[in-house]
Design a protein around this motif. Structure first.
Motif, short mmCIF file in Angstrom:
data_model
loop_
_atom_site.label_atom_id
_atom_site.label_comp_id
_atom_site.label_asym_id
_atom_site.label_seq_id
_atom_site.Cartn_x
_atom_site.Cartn_y
_atom_site.Cartn_z
N LEU A 151 0.85 -1.19 0.00
CA LEU A 151 0.00 0.00 0.00
C LEU A 151 0.89 1.24 0.00
CD1 LEU A 151 -2.85 1.33 0.33
CD2 LEU A 151 -2.48 1.19 2.80
N PHE A 152 0.69 2.09 -1.00
CA PHE A 152 1.45 3.33 -1.09
C PHE A 152 0.50 4.50 -0.81
CE2 PHE A 152 3.68 0.39 -3.91
CZ PHE A 152 4.97 0.49 -3.42
N ILE A 153 0.75 5.19 0.29
CA ILE A 153 0.00 6.41 0.60
C ILE A 153 0.86 7.57 0.13
CG2 ILE A 153 -0.92 7.86 2.45
CD1 ILE A 153 -1.49 5.29 4.00
N THR A 154 0.35 8.32 -0.85
CA THR A 154 1.14 9.36 -1.49
C THR A 154 0.96 10.73 -0.85
OG1 THR A 154 -0.65 9.63 -3.12
CG2 THR A 154 1.18 8.15 -3.70
N ASN A 155 -0.17 10.94 -0.16
CA ASN A 155 -0.37 12.24 0.48
C ASN A 155 -1.54 12.16 1.45
OD1 ASN A 155 0.18 14.89 1.05
ND2 ASN A 155 -0.83 15.74 -0.74
N MET A 156 -1.49 13.01 2.47
CA MET A 156 -2.60 13.17 3.40
C MET A 156 -2.82 14.66 3.61
SD MET A 156 -2.09 10.11 6.24
CE MET A 156 -0.30 10.13 6.33
N THR A 157 -4.04 15.11 3.39
CA THR A 157 -4.31 16.55 3.42
C THR A 157 -5.52 16.87 4.29
OG1 THR A 157 -5.74 16.49 1.46
CG2 THR A 157 -3.38 16.81 1.09
N THR A 158 -5.52 18.07 4.86
CA THR A 158 -6.67 18.64 5.55
C THR A 158 -6.93 20.03 5.00
OG1 THR A 158 -5.25 19.53 7.30
CG2 THR A 158 -6.22 17.36 7.68
N SER A 159 -8.12 20.52 5.22
CA SER A 159 -8.47 21.87 4.76
C SER A 159 -8.00 22.94 5.73
CB SER A 159 -9.99 21.98 4.55
OG SER A 159 -10.42 21.07 3.58
N LEU A 160 -8.05 22.64 7.02
CA LEU A 160 -7.71 23.62 8.05
C LEU A 160 -6.27 23.41 8.50
CD1 LEU A 160 -10.94 23.44 10.26
CD2 LEU A 160 -10.43 25.03 8.40
N SER A 161 -5.56 24.52 8.70
CA SER A 161 -4.17 24.44 9.15
C SER A 161 -4.06 24.00 10.60
CB SER A 161 -3.48 25.79 8.96
OG SER A 161 -4.12 26.79 9.75
N GLU A 162 -5.18 24.04 11.34
CA GLU A 162 -5.14 23.62 12.75
C GLU A 162 -4.95 22.11 12.90
OE1 GLU A 162 -6.99 27.61 12.73
OE2 GLU A 162 -7.23 25.79 11.53
N PHE A 163 -5.29 21.33 11.86
CA PHE A 163 -5.12 19.89 11.90
C PHE A 163 -3.91 19.51 11.05
CE2 PHE A 163 -9.70 20.34 12.70
CZ PHE A 163 -9.84 19.56 13.84
N ASN A 164 -3.04 18.66 11.62
CA ASN A 164 -1.85 18.24 10.88
C ASN A 164 -1.54 16.78 11.20
OD1 ASN A 164 -0.43 20.65 9.46
ND2 ASN A 164 -1.11 21.45 11.44
N THR A 165 -0.84 16.13 10.26
CA THR A 165 -0.34 14.77 10.47
C THR A 165 1.17 14.80 10.59
OG1 THR A 165 -0.24 14.38 8.10
CG2 THR A 165 -2.27 13.73 9.22
N ASP A 166 1.73 13.82 11.31
CA ASP A 166 3.18 13.79 11.47
C ASP A 166 3.90 13.28 10.23
OD1 ASP A 166 2.22 11.21 11.81
OD2 ASP A 166 3.82 10.65 13.20
N TYR A 176 -14.23 23.04 15.70
CA TYR A 176 -13.51 22.83 14.44
C TYR A 176 -13.98 21.52 13.82
CZ TYR A 176 -10.17 26.51 15.71
OH TYR A 176 -9.58 27.71 16.03
N TYR A 177 -14.23 21.56 12.52
CA TYR A 177 -14.62 20.38 11.76
C TYR A 177 -13.78 20.31 10.49
CZ TYR A 177 -18.69 20.93 14.79
OH TYR A 177 -19.51 21.10 15.86
N ASP A 178 -13.21 19.13 10.21
CA ASP A 178 -12.37 19.00 9.02
C ASP A 178 -12.41 17.55 8.54
OD1 ASP A 178 -10.67 19.67 6.98
OD2 ASP A 178 -9.05 20.38 8.25
N THR A 179 -11.81 17.32 7.40
CA THR A 179 -11.73 15.99 6.81
C THR A 179 -10.28 15.72 6.42
OG1 THR A 179 -14.00 16.07 5.97
CG2 THR A 179 -12.51 14.46 4.97
N LEU A 180 -9.76 14.61 6.86
CA LEU A 180 -8.43 14.15 6.44
C LEU A 180 -8.61 13.22 5.25
CD1 LEU A 180 -5.33 13.84 6.93
CD2 LEU A 180 -5.91 11.86 8.36
N ILE A 181 -8.05 13.61 4.10
CA ILE A 181 -8.14 12.79 2.88
C ILE A 181 -6.82 12.04 2.72
CG2 ILE A 181 -8.50 12.80 0.39
CD1 ILE A 181 -10.04 15.40 0.70
N ILE A 182 -6.91 10.73 2.52
CA ILE A 182 -5.74 9.86 2.40
C ILE A 182 -5.69 9.34 0.96
CG2 ILE A 182 -4.58 7.80 3.29
CD1 ILE A 182 -6.26 8.16 5.85
N TYR A 183 -4.70 9.81 0.21
CA TYR A 183 -4.53 9.41 -1.19
C TYR A 183 -3.63 8.18 -1.25
CZ TYR A 183 -6.38 14.11 -2.03
OH TYR A 183 -7.15 15.24 -2.05
N ASN A 184 -4.10 7.12 -1.94
CA ASN A 184 -3.35 5.87 -1.95
C ASN A 184 -3.65 5.07 -3.21
OD1 ASN A 184 -5.50 3.60 -1.16
ND2 ASN A 184 -5.98 5.48 -0.03
N ASN A 185 -2.93 3.96 -3.38
CA ASN A 185 -3.07 3.15 -4.59
C ASN A 185 -4.17 2.10 -4.50
OD1 ASN A 185 -1.52 1.71 -2.68
ND2 ASN A 185 -0.60 0.42 -4.27
#
Length: 725
Positions: free
Chosen positions: A375-390, A416-425
């Motif tokens: 499994l290759f996860i190429t990116n993880m994004t959120t809309s709000l800068s208050e939420f981040n991934t390591d 605060y409400y946001d969505t973490l999108i995980i892009y993968n293969n």
């Protein structure tokens, strides 16, 4: 017409006894089997064994993974050598055999310099104990290892077109005792092995036993010296062999080890060290049987792809029978696994709790790969800068998982409400994120100063200090009278090279607390992350599990060559004499660190009375490739303790105060051991109030009545300046 004339001679044949032996003949239904399965699937097939001969056919089936590489041989030897030495009667634990190229004595005059290892290409090979080394002595691409365990010396080698292998040297028997030799045979998984044995025994010295094992091939033979003083033992005809093993063991007082015992030792070595593991994905039933003449038996083969990754898997099963013409039949079996990665998440939504504004709350997301491809996860994004991934990208092997830290750092009050999108293969997926920000606690206290006059030589007085929380969040406090001096140490801001991050060591000459870093940052803005570990970073550059993540912060760079404060509160205390490693890095969001090429990794580059900064490494994010030596460009801000006031004490040091509540701290002044005079100190109140640190100045007066009180409020800004009110 010619006629044959016979005399009257009579010939009589006496048939006393004739025995006719039945002969089984084995046949298998097909020469090989192939199964094509998707992930976590099963398939059964039938192998039919028939007997077209006249006698009963007895058979059994073995499955082996083939001859493993030397690295696996060495590992299994270290795990299982005691199973071999347990078979040696009255085993003698000889010495030496670890370094050098011979055993000088071995103890009890076992040797007078012997056990030299030689081939037709090179003599007196060096022992490599527990290390595989490449060697031209083994032929093109050849390699070998030696390993000395208690009571057992082993040499194993991959060989290529060598004429012979030989052991030479002088034994300690000095002509006494006897020499004999034998050739043993063992079969494992369709292969026949020869064991060439030489013994020197019946001397008062420990007996010397050579066992050289090779797969049986035409032309392989042994020669040896019959002089008990000569260690010579040569195996010839190895030109077509690819692997050889040599075992040396001894019995006390010249004890003789029989062929039967030696064969047990050989079988144990082959079984526990040499032969590969059977394939777990293939099973068969039954594994033995008897087939009478003209009949057959079906063997069910079960192929199971559970737990396997995409790709091809190959093994063999061996059918061993009493058919003298075909005693072993090898049946190759192949399992082709096809499939894709499959992402699964531990949660569909994550709550990051109610946290104080400007502070950080963390929660964790486990990402699983339940498929059979990577499994290759190429990116993880959120809309709000208050939420981040390591991390932003991951590679997760089949059946494995990864833990992602999600941080919530609110800058304003509210939900605060946001969505973490995980892009993968597999299939892009998402998880909802929620958080709530409270306002900070608000600290105040009464009175704003404490003063006392004590007239007795050894007397005490206790005064109350009330601390209030008028904010919305819980207030946590730590009370101390240890005096901390803020200080800093700078390197240089010359740059010249750069990378995502920089690892370096800091050694504390005195106990200090690292409070903050300013760096030489390349880029306009982005997130910086800071990790630390107890002890040096060296040896842990790529091991993220060995590090503690402190925090991350969004930073706007002041430009290359100018210090930029990284607004992360470090708060890491390094005891005197200890070294801690730090990793300051961007996370591919826009900022990198500029550093300067060094001269010697680990060397002290700059120091003061309290700390030393060592030359370190540039490191790709996260915990990736590294480049050395590199000098951290930046400023280290720290505090050094310079003692405490022994005439002042508190009834509690730590406390928590809920919103709208208060607590009373009893402050006790003690005059014991003091001379007349004025004594002044600070009460330091550390709290979670937007990084405020309060210092309440108080004075103790003994014999003379003098009052001088003030309140100090200290606030650490992002630019590391401070104001006092």
């Amino acid at each position: 017409m010619k006629h044959l004339l016979f005399s009257s001679l009579t010939i009589v044949f006496l048939l006393t006894s004739v025995k006719f032996y039945s002969q089984p003949v084995i046949n298998v239904s097909q020469p090989s089997f192939t199964a094509n399965l998707s992930c976590d699937d099963l398939l059964s097939d039938i192998l039919t064994i028939s007997n077209t001969g006249t006698g009963d056919l007895n058979f059994y089936i073995e499955s082996c993974g083939g001859i493993p590489p030397l690295s696996q041989i060495l590992s299994k030897l270290n795990q299982n050598y005691t199973a071999i030495t347990a078979l040696v009667p009255n085993m003698y634990s000889f010495t030496d055999g670890i370094t050098g190229n011979n055993i000088n004595d071995g103890g009890n005059d076992m040797y007078d310099g012997a056990n030299y290892l030689n081939t037709s290409l090179e003599t007196q090979l060096s022992y490599s104990d527990n290390l595989i080394i490449t060697s031209a002595a083994m032929g093109s691409g050849g390699q070998y290892f030696t390993r000395k365990n208690t009571g057992l010396f082993v040499f194993a080698a991959d060989i290529n077109n060598i004429d012979y292998f030989e052991i030479t040297g002088n034994n300690g028997a000095d002509g006494s005792g006897n020499v004999d030799a034998s050739v043993l045979t063992a079969q494992f998984c369709g292969a026949t092995f020869k064991g060439f044995v030489k013994r020197v025994y019946n001397a008062t010295d420990p007996s010397i036993n050579h066992l050289i094992i090779v797969e049986d091939k035409p032309g392989i033979a042994q020669t040896y010296s019959t002089n008990t003083n000569d260690d010579q033992h040569r195996i010839t005809g190895l030109n077509s062999s690819t692997r050889i093993y040599y075992l040396l063991y001894a019995s006390t007082s010249g004890g003789y080890i029989t062929d039967a015992t030696t064969l047990n030792i050989m079988n144990e070595f082959l079984q526990s060290v040499v032969m590969g593991e059977a394939a777990s994905w293939l099973t068969y039933s039954p594994d033995s049987g008897l087939v009478s003449s003209g009949n057959s038996e079906n063997i069910q083969l079960d192929f199971n792809s559970t737990g396997l990754v995409t790709g091809q898997n190959i093994t063999q099963i061996f059918i061993i029978s009493n058919d003298s013409l075909t005693p072993v039949i090898a049946v190759p079996c192949t399992l082709n696994v096809t499939g894709t990665a499959q992402i699964e998440l531990s949660d569909i939504c994550l709550s990051l709790d109610s946290v104080m504004q400007w502070t950080t709350s963390n929660n964790f997301l486990q990402i699983y790969n339940t498929g059979c491809d990577t499994l290759f996860i190429t990116n993880m994004t959120t809309s709000l800068s208050e939420f981040n991934t390591d991390v932003n990208a991951l590679t997760i092997l089949s059946g494995d998982s990864a833990l992602v830290t999600i941080s919530f750092t609110p800058t304003a009050l509210g939900n605060y409400y946001d969505t973490l999108i995980i892009y993968n293969n597999d299939a892009d997926t998402s998880i909802c994120l929620t958080g709530f920000a409270l306002s900070a606690p608000n600290i105040s206290f009464s009175p704003d100063s404490l003063n006392v006059t004590i007239a007795g030589c050894c007397d005490s007085t206790t005064l109350p200090l009330t601390i209030y929380n008028t904010g919305e969040s819980d207030l946590f406090i730590e009370i101390s009278n240890i005096q901390n001096i803020p200080d800093s140490l700078s390197t240089l801001f010359a740059g010249g090279n750069g990378q995502d991050g920089n690892m370096f060591n800091i050694t504390a000459l005195n106990t200090i607390t690292i409070t903050q870093f300013a760096g030489n940052l390349d880029g306009i803005n982005g997130y910086m992350k800071i990790y630390y570990r107890t002890g040096t970073y060296q040896g842990y550059e790529t091991n993220s599990l060995a590090w503690t993540f402190i925090d991350s912060a969004f930073v706007t760079s002041n430009g290359i060559g100018t210090p930029t404060i990284i607004p992360v509160s470090i708060d890491v205390t390094i005891p005197a004499g200890q070294t801690y490693g730090f990793y300051v890095t961007g996370n591919n969001s826009g900022l990198d660190v500029d550093y300067t090429d060094g001269s010697s990794e680990g060397a002290v580059y700059v120091s003061d009375l309290n700390i030393q900064l060592h030359e370190g490494k540039g490191v790709e994010y996260p915990f990736g490739n590294n480049f050395t030596p590199r000098i951290w460009n930046g400023t280290i801000y720290y505090e050094s303790g310079y003692g405490y006031t022994d005439w002042l004490s508190f009834n509690t040091i730590y406390d928590s105060i809920t919103s709208g509540d208060s607590t009373i701290i009893d402050v006790t002044f003690i005059s014991c051991g003091l001379n007349s005079g004025i004594y002044t100190s600070d009460i330091s109140i550390n709290s979670n109030t937007d990084n405020f640190k309060y210092r309440l100045r108080h004075t103790g007066y003994y014999k003379y009545h003098i009052f001088n009180r003030q309140l100090l409020n200290e606030y650490n800004f992002n630019d590391n300046t401070s104001i006092r009110l």
